[in-house]
Scaffold this motif. Structure first.
Motif, PDB file in Angstrom:
ATOM      1  N   MET A 138     107.702 -77.119  -5.845  1.00 47.86           N
ATOM      2  CA  MET A 138     107.778 -76.247  -4.570  1.00 47.86           C
ATOM      3  C   MET A 138     106.696 -76.927  -3.895  1.00 47.86           C
ATOM      4  O   MET A 138     105.429 -77.307  -4.437  1.00 47.86           O
ATOM      5  N   ALA A 139     106.906 -77.195  -2.573  1.00 45.99           N
ATOM      6  CA  ALA A 139     105.752 -77.810  -1.979  1.00 45.99           C
ATOM      7  C   ALA A 139     104.469 -76.796  -1.416  1.00 45.99           C
ATOM      8  O   ALA A 139     104.684 -76.013  -1.473  1.00 45.99           O
ATOM      9  N   ILE A 140     103.309 -77.623  -1.250  1.00 47.18           N
ATOM     10  CA  ILE A 140     102.237 -77.058  -0.886  1.00 47.18           C
ATOM     11  C   ILE A 140     102.322 -76.984   0.410  1.00 47.18           C
ATOM     12  O   ILE A 140     102.545 -77.599   1.393  1.00 47.18           O
ATOM     13  N   GLN A 141     102.060 -75.508   1.166  1.00 46.18           N
ATOM     14  CA  GLN A 141     102.025 -75.241   2.579  1.00 46.18           C
ATOM     15  C   GLN A 141     100.352 -75.107   2.983  1.00 46.18           C
ATOM     16  O   GLN A 141      99.629 -74.543   2.492  1.00 46.18           O
ATOM     17  N   THR A 142     100.579 -75.744   4.255  1.00 48.00           N
ATOM     18  CA  THR A 142      99.029 -75.652   4.837  1.00 48.00           C
ATOM     19  C   THR A 142      99.117 -75.809   6.336  1.00 48.00           C
ATOM     20  O   THR A 142     100.082 -76.203   6.906  1.00 48.00           O
ATOM     21  N   ASP A 143      98.046 -75.609   7.072  1.00 46.74           N
ATOM     22  CA  ASP A 143      98.010 -75.821   8.468  1.00 46.74           C
ATOM     23  C   ASP A 143      97.843 -77.349   9.035  1.00 46.74           C
ATOM     24  O   ASP A 143      98.417 -77.984   9.541  1.00 46.74           O
ATOM     25  N   ILE A 144      96.575 -77.643   8.291  1.00 47.14           N
ATOM     26  CA  ILE A 144      96.233 -79.128   8.521  1.00 47.14           C
ATOM     27  C   ILE A 144      95.904 -79.771   7.390  1.00 47.14           C
ATOM     28  O   ILE A 144      95.301 -79.465   6.324  1.00 47.14           O
ATOM     29  N   ALA A 145      96.582 -81.129   7.157  1.00 47.99           N
ATOM     30  CA  ALA A 145      96.455 -81.849   5.955  1.00 47.99           C
ATOM     31  C   ALA A 145      95.538 -83.095   6.563  1.00 47.99           C
ATOM     32  O   ALA A 145      95.885 -83.884   7.256  1.00 47.99           O
ATOM     33  N   ILE A 146      94.276 -83.261   5.722  1.00 47.82           N
ATOM     34  CA  ILE A 146      93.721 -84.347   6.143  1.00 47.82           C
ATOM     35  C   ILE A 146      93.839 -85.389   4.974  1.00 47.82           C
ATOM     36  O   ILE A 146      93.404 -85.049   3.852  1.00 47.82           O
ATOM     37  N   VAL A 147      94.067 -86.600   5.302  1.00 48.08           N
ATOM     38  CA  VAL A 147      94.472 -87.374   4.545  1.00 48.08           C
ATOM     39  C   VAL A 147      93.163 -88.649   4.707  1.00 48.08           C
ATOM     40  O   VAL A 147      92.935 -89.276   5.409  1.00 48.08           O
ATOM     41  N   GLY A 148      92.360 -88.407   3.457  1.00 49.36           N
ATOM     42  CA  GLY A 148      91.210 -89.442   3.485  1.00 49.36           C
ATOM     43  C   GLY A 148      90.098 -88.823   2.905  1.00 49.36           C
ATOM     44  O   GLY A 148      89.766 -87.746   3.827  1.00 49.36           O
TER      45      GLY A 148
ATOM     46  N   GLU B 167     104.233 -84.486  -5.883  1.00 47.30           N
ATOM     47  CA  GLU B 167     103.849 -83.329  -4.941  1.00 47.30           C
ATOM     48  C   GLU B 167     104.148 -83.397  -3.751  1.00 47.30           C
ATOM     49  O   GLU B 167     103.901 -84.808  -3.275  1.00 47.30           O
ATOM     50  N   ARG B 168     104.413 -82.438  -3.019  1.00 50.91           N
ATOM     51  CA  ARG B 168     104.510 -82.652  -1.386  1.00 50.91           C
ATOM     52  C   ARG B 168     103.731 -81.772  -0.738  1.00 50.91           C
ATOM     53  O   ARG B 168     103.364 -80.711  -1.451  1.00 50.91           O
ATOM     54  N   VAL B 169     102.995 -81.883   0.501  1.00 48.81           N
ATOM     55  CA  VAL B 169     102.341 -81.074   1.156  1.00 48.81           C
ATOM     56  C   VAL B 169     103.043 -81.117   2.364  1.00 48.81           C
ATOM     57  O   VAL B 169     103.156 -82.058   3.248  1.00 48.81           O
ATOM     58  N   LYS B 170     103.255 -79.892   2.863  1.00 50.51           N
ATOM     59  CA  LYS B 170     103.904 -79.414   4.005  1.00 50.51           C
ATOM     60  C   LYS B 170     102.667 -79.069   5.053  1.00 50.51           C
ATOM     61  O   LYS B 170     102.213 -78.143   4.689  1.00 50.51           O
ATOM     62  N   ALA B 171     102.718 -79.851   5.945  1.00 48.60           N
ATOM     63  CA  ALA B 171     101.689 -79.549   7.021  1.00 48.60           C
ATOM     64  C   ALA B 171     101.885 -79.479   8.614  1.00 48.60           C
ATOM     65  O   ALA B 171     102.897 -80.141   8.949  1.00 48.60           O
ATOM     66  N   ASN B 172     101.375 -78.444   9.298  1.00 48.65           N
ATOM     67  CA  ASN B 172     101.693 -78.449  10.851  1.00 48.65           C
ATOM     68  C   ASN B 172     101.077 -79.538  11.495  1.00 48.65           C
ATOM     69  O   ASN B 172     101.422 -79.911  12.594  1.00 48.65           O
ATOM     70  N   LEU B 173     100.031 -80.090  11.007  1.00 49.81           N
ATOM     71  CA  LEU B 173      99.317 -81.248  11.530  1.00 49.81           C
ATOM     72  C   LEU B 173      98.916 -82.017  10.217  1.00 49.81           C
ATOM     73  O   LEU B 173      98.162 -81.671   9.396  1.00 49.81           O
ATOM     74  N   VAL B 174      98.987 -83.123  10.531  1.00 52.35           N
ATOM     75  CA  VAL B 174      98.467 -84.247   9.554  1.00 52.35           C
ATOM     76  C   VAL B 174      97.389 -85.062  10.242  1.00 52.35           C
ATOM     77  O   VAL B 174      97.734 -85.809  11.519  1.00 52.35           O
TER      78      VAL B 174
END
Length: 404
Positions: free
Chosen positions: A1-11, A160-167
């Motif tokens: 199951m994917a992780i749900q978030t509003d903002i995913a910050i990569v780094g 794993e997968r992260v679903k984000a409205n903004l990356v």
């Protein structure tokens, strides 16, 4: 199951960690910080006992205030960070010299030289204490795809997968997210590489930074704390690629002698050389600071020559502006996907960053000219500048982060 978030910050370096902290403080968005780092990181990358790493950043007053708002105080680390109150800049092929002093601007200091590893460690330790920030560590990103309805799906090494409205791409100059999102870049090499090292010196730096310019590139001595009566600086020696490679291959004694000559013996003999490395230099700037579902900050959006040490300060300014726009959108009841967020953020930061990149390129080019007439003109200009209190005061204000 994917992780749900509003903002995913990569780094998880400076820009990414600072952005996560600032968003947790100023907004209610769900935040996920994705980093390939192991938490907490080792704060000092040392193979020489107490000798500090050569990887340092120069923090101006605006960045120091921004960090203070996040609960980060670099000045608390007297054993690894060093304030400087004076800066001496001169033409190694002429007579021009400009001397800056914090007292001329009624300031306590010109800036702080901070250890990269220690500052990142401080930021990530604060992140780890924030219940509103979900951290995914030691799990690099390997994929970015569309999930429908403007959602982005970030694929991780673990599967794993992260679903984000903004990356947010905060993953550095070689950003995976920027490339995966097909954000166009303007990029060109400077034709130079920076040789960095920590050096032990015969004389104390007296809270001063030193920078000598030559036609081959600038040399900066950046103050570090003295330890046990021994005096240290971090050096950044930007040279044409072939010369930088030749310098990097020298034995320590020969390299130390070359440094002494290049800085004209202003700090006496170079008694030791540690943590030497070579870093290729290039200029790049994103043609746009975001695309559907993705926004860039810091080195992912722009890199410039290190001769003025402004890279990290521009990155923190990006973060502050993006947090402002995301907070503004939230107060207005807008989605984190609202196009106006990236539009307004880009309007606030792109021209300013472009001007800084252009200024560094012109400054570098002016010292590469070998014509004796241009050298004479340049040195005369430096003498006039050094005699003008108002010009120097304005330059110090701009370096401190003033934008007006």
């Amino acid at each position: 199951m994917a992780i749900q978030t509003d903002i995913a910050i990569v780094g998880g370096a400076m820009a990414g960690a600072a952005l996560a902290l600032a968003l947790a403080k100023h907004t209610q968005w769900r935040i996920t910080l994705i980093t390939g780092r192991v938490l907490p990181p080792s704060p000092v990358e040392s193979a020489h006992g107490h000798i500090l790493s050569s990887r340092v950043v120069a923090l101006n007053e605006t960045s120091l205030r921004f960090l203070a708002q996040l609960g980060i105080n670099p000045l608390a680390h007297l054993d690894s960070h060093c304030s400087y109150r004076h800066m001496h800049v001169w033409d190694g092929e002429g007579t021009g010299e400009v001397n800056f002093s914090a007292s001329d601007n009624q300031a306590e200091r010109l800036g702080v030289i901070a250890q990269n590893g220690v500052l990142v460690s401080d930021l990530l330790q604060k992140v780890a204490l924030q219940s509103r920030i979900q951290v995914i560590a030691d799990n690099p990103v390997v994929d970015l795809s569309d999930g429908g309805d403007g959602v982005k799906v970030v694929g991780l090494t673990s599967g794993e997968r992260v679903k984000a409205n903004l990356v947010v791409a905060a993953d550095g100059a070689h950003s995976f997210i920027r490339e995966a999102a097909d954000v166009p870049m303007q990029k060109k090499p400077y034709g130079q590489s920076a040789v960095v090292a920590t050096v032990e010196l015969e004389h104390a730096h007296k809270a001063s930074a030193y920078q000598c310019f030559s036609s081959d590139g600038p040399l900066a001595f950046l103050p570090l704390p003295s330890v046990g009566g021994k005096h240290y600086c971090a050096i950044v020696w930007s040279q044409d690629n072939n010369k930088a490679q030749a310098l990097s291959r020298l034995e320590d004694d020969a390299f130390a002698l070359a440094l002494e000559r290049a800085i004209e013996g202003r700090l006496g003999r170079v008694l030791g050389v540690y943590h030497r490395a070579i870093i290729p230099l290039f200029e790049q700037h994103a043609e746009q600071y975001g695309t559907r579902g993705v926004v860039l900050v810091g080195d992912a959006a722009h890199t410039l020559h290190p001769l003025a040490g402004q890279g990290v300060n521009l990155g923190f300014a990006d973060v502050a502006a993006l947090v402002d726009e995301l907070g503004r959108a939230e107060r207005r009841g807008l989605s984190v996907q609202a196009p106006c967020i990236v539009t307004r953020y880009q309007r606030r930061r792109k021209l300013h960053n472009a001007a800084a990149i252009k200024a560094m390129a012109l400054f570098k080019m002016s010292f590469e000219q070998r014509s004796p007439y241009l050298t004479l003109l340049r040195n005369k200009g430096m003498q006039i500048f050094n005699q003008s209190t108002q010009l120097k005061k304005r330059a110090m204000q701009l370096a401190a982060g003033a934008v007006e």
